[in-house]
Design an enzyme around this catalytic site. Structure first.
Site, short mmCIF file in Angstrom:
data_model
loop_
_atom_site.label_atom_id
_atom_site.label_comp_id
_atom_site.label_asym_id
_atom_site.label_seq_id
_atom_site.Cartn_x
_atom_site.Cartn_y
_atom_site.Cartn_z
N MET A 114 10.62 24.75 0.82
CA MET A 114 9.85 23.75 0.07
C MET A 114 10.75 22.87 -0.80
SD MET A 114 6.71 24.30 -2.60
CE MET A 114 5.66 25.15 -1.43
N ARG A 169 -10.29 -0.67 14.57
CA ARG A 169 -10.08 0.12 13.37
C ARG A 169 -11.01 -0.40 12.28
NH1 ARG A 169 -3.88 0.55 11.37
NH2 ARG A 169 -4.62 -1.33 10.36
N TYR A 184 14.32 31.60 5.33
CA TYR A 184 13.12 32.33 5.74
C TYR A 184 13.16 32.70 7.21
CZ TYR A 184 10.71 31.29 1.37
OH TYR A 184 10.34 31.21 0.05
N LYS A 211 0.84 -1.20 0.00
CA LYS A 211 0.00 0.00 0.00
C LYS A 211 0.87 1.25 0.00
CE LYS A 211 -0.18 -0.47 5.00
NZ LYS A 211 -0.88 -1.11 6.12
#
Ligand SMILES: *Cc1c(COP(=O)(O)O)cnc(C)c1O
Length: 348
Positions: A298, A134, A250, A40
């Site tokens: 980023m 779950r 930043y 997954k």
């Protein structure tokens, strides 16, 4: 406009031989049971197209995904009947999709059982919730006629605390044994990676490792058996000298205490290199640690080049993705670190 783009300035290398060796080791540790593979979340961020063929060629025959949307990528490499979808059929459309493709639903509730049977039934798997609360039917629902109507291949449950020495483990084992006696099935399955390390009592017919395949070590017993699989590297884009008192990044959170040579590296939080991996952490070149300065951006992060005056633009740095150590350093679980690996790292 079909020119091949220039090579990227960051890369993820997946050691498929180590991945295959990890699967074989986990299969062996599963005793008489066979190991499947949790694939997954794009093989925990490492890439289905890279990992699934390697697992298949190592001998893995059962593959688990969470979503129906994950099936198509996996069935490019293995038979649809070998793919189990953990979230199960949430809608009639899911049933129709499962049927048209031949992928196998994991039934998690009486509602899902009814839905699957109404759509035509056929081979399925069933999840029983023995305490993680779950997904899965309750043990008290085991005798329900809608469960009796199913053609169940794998009867499974999932351990909540397998990475700890918790009384929960033995409790879930006992609960699963009890329910497995009451629901007809062909194969039983309980253990994830950590569960395999709890011993063959937990293995039943099929184990479902994920994390350990990809190099994670959820319990010390697995430490000697599991090889690292993922390696992340990024290049220096630009180097500069700054004067004492100048700042970096930043919000100017780092101010140079002395004249410094610093380098800007092509990896940032969009690539999964989160801001909490900023100051206090380092990138690596050979044996040298290059401390991170200021905030992670980023697409970039800046490092101190004091230890590496020879490096210039284009040099490749290793981004520590040792999922076991990093997790400790940063209070990030190894699962999170892996599944955060950004898409740009797959772009080559
Ligand atoms: C993700 C998952 C696994 C694999 O667990 P790991 O801890 O990564 O080994 C096994 N079974 C189920 C139901 C899962 O959701």
């Amino acid at each position: 406009m079909n020119e091949v783009p220039p090579p990227p300035s960051l890369r993820l290398t997946v050691d498929t031989a180590a991945l295959a060796a990890n699967w074989r080791a986990l299969d062996a540790l599963s005793g008489a049971a066979r190991a499947g593979a949790a694939v997954k979340a794009d093989c925990y961020g490492l890439g289905v197209d890279t990992c699934v063929p390697a697992l298949r060629d190592a001998g893995c025959e059962t593959f688990f995904v969470a979503h129906w949307s994950e099936v198509a990528a996996v069935v490019r490499h293995v038979q649809p009947a070998q793919v189990a979808v953990l979230h199960g059929p949430l809608t009639e459309a899911d049933c129709a999709y499962a049927r048209s493709l031949g992928a196998v639903p994991v039934i998690n509730s009486l509602e899902q059982a009814v839905r699957w049977t109404a759509s035509g039934g056929g081979r399925c798997h069933v999840m029983v919730d023995t305490g993680i609360n779950r997904l899965g039917i309750a043990p008290s629902e085991a005798g329900d006629p809608v469960i009796a109507a199913l053609d169940i291949d794998i009867l499974m449950s999932h351990l909540a605390c397998a990475d700890e020495n918790s009384a929960m483990n033995a409790g879930q084992l006992a609960a699963f044994r009890e329910v497995a006696d009451r629901i007809p099935h062909r194969r039983a399955s309980l253990a994830n990676s950590a569960g395999i390390a709890l011993g063959t009592d937990y293995a039943f017919d099929l184990t479902r490792p994920g994390l350990a395949l990809y190099g994670g070590v959820p319990r010390d017993e697995l430490a000697g058996a599991i090889l690292p699989v993922a390696r992340v590297e990024a290049t220096l884009l630009q180097c500069r000298s700054i004067a004492a008192g100048e700042s970096v990044g930043y919000n100017s959170t780092f101010a140079a205490p002395r004249p410094m040579r610093v380098g800007t590296v092509s990896i940032g939080y969009a690539d999964g290199f989160l801001r909490l991996r900023g100051p206090g952490n380092a990138l690596i070149h050979g044996a040298r640690r290059l401390p991170i300065l200021g905030k992670v951006s980023m697409d970039m992060v800046v490092v101190d080049l004091a230890e590496a005056p020879d490096l210039g633009a284009g040099a490749w740095l290793t981004v520590p993705w040792d999922i076991n150590d990093c997790a400790q350093q940063n209070a990030l679980s190894p699962y999170e670190l892996l599944t955060l690996i950004g898409r740009r790292l797959h772009a080559h």
